[in-house]
Design an enzyme around this catalytic site. Sequence first.
Site, PDB file in Angstrom:
ATOM      1  N   ASN A   1       0.832  -1.202   0.000  1.00 44.19           N
ATOM      2  CA  ASN A   1       0.000   0.000   0.000  1.00 44.19           C
ATOM      3  C   ASN A   1       0.865   1.248   0.000  1.00 44.19           C
ATOM      4  O   ASN A   1       0.356   2.356   0.173  1.00 44.19           O
ATOM      5  CB  ASN A   1      -0.925   0.013   1.225  1.00 44.19           C
TER       6      ASN A   1
ATOM      7  N   ASP B   1      11.057  -6.696  -1.619  1.00 46.65           N
ATOM      8  CA  ASP B   1      11.720  -6.390  -0.362  1.00 46.65           C
ATOM      9  C   ASP B   1      13.051  -5.748  -0.709  1.00 46.65           C
ATOM     10  O   ASP B   1      13.701  -6.128  -1.689  1.00 46.65           O
ATOM     11  CB  ASP B   1      11.931  -7.632   0.493  1.00 46.65           C
TER      12      ASP B   1
ATOM     13  N   LYS C   1       5.958   3.379  -3.871  1.00 41.66           N
ATOM     14  CA  LYS C   1       6.241   2.188  -4.661  1.00 41.66           C
ATOM     15  C   LYS C   1       5.213   2.003  -5.776  1.00 41.66           C
ATOM     16  O   LYS C   1       5.561   1.654  -6.907  1.00 41.66           O
ATOM     17  CB  LYS C   1       6.242   0.946  -3.768  1.00 41.66           C
TER      18      LYS C   1
ATOM     19  N   GLY D   1      12.614   6.582   3.307  1.00 44.11           N
ATOM     20  CA  GLY D   1      13.601   5.647   3.831  1.00 44.11           C
ATOM     21  C   GLY D   1      14.957   6.306   4.041  1.00 44.11           C
ATOM     22  O   GLY D   1      15.071   7.383   4.617  1.00 44.11           O
ATOM     23  N   TYR D   2      15.991   5.654   3.523  1.00 44.60           N
ATOM     24  CA  TYR D   2      17.368   6.132   3.690  1.00 44.60           C
ATOM     25  C   TYR D   2      17.805   7.079   2.570  1.00 44.60           C
ATOM     26  O   TYR D   2      18.981   7.426   2.485  1.00 44.60           O
ATOM     27  CB  TYR D   2      18.329   4.936   3.723  1.00 44.60           C
TER      28      TYR D   2
END
Length: 216
Positions: free
Chosen positions: A9, A73, A13, A172-173
Amino acid sequence: MKKIVFATNNKHKLEEAQQILGNEFKILSLADINCHEELPETSDTLEGNAYQKAEYVWSHYFRDEKIPVFADDTGLEVEALGGEPGVLSARYAAIDGDPQQSHDSEANMKKLLRKLDGEDNRTARFRTVISLVIDASDTTTEIPLYMEKRWEFEGIVNGQIIRERRGTTGFGYDPIFQPDGYEQTFAELGADIKNQISHRARAMQKLAEFLKDKNL
């Protein structure tokens, strides 16, 4: 338009995937298929986690339908830390810490920078694994019946962990990862450039080529 399910979700992405797959596919999210349960993600490898998620959605929602399901992932692998945080990237700060910090990007970055404090070797790479689960008995495709229903696609981008955050886009990073060949971090490059060179984009491109080649 063909349908395909992306077991996520995460709007970032989903937008990236739709841009890469183009108008030939309509990507359905977990919310679109009314999947609200927590997906299994207990493997110690990126490959295992991606497959667990895709297989769960396929077996619980699409076993009797001809709709492919894929999941991904991603791990940030830092050389000086022996590959950490790796498969634990999204939950890095929660390991041996506050469980509430799971998927807390700010806390994850703080921990990583702290562990690299004073370290000159900043070499790192982002690696994404996409697992695609299909109905291999579908004779309307070019996939022979004997082939496995599980397919994997990997994307890698090499770079460096910088010492201070830069940039405001991405997630994220991204603010502390500078890909090789660029002066900017992922968070500074913006979505258009990142979607062309990122680890996930590279894995998605391989998925797109496979779907086109196999006429799925």
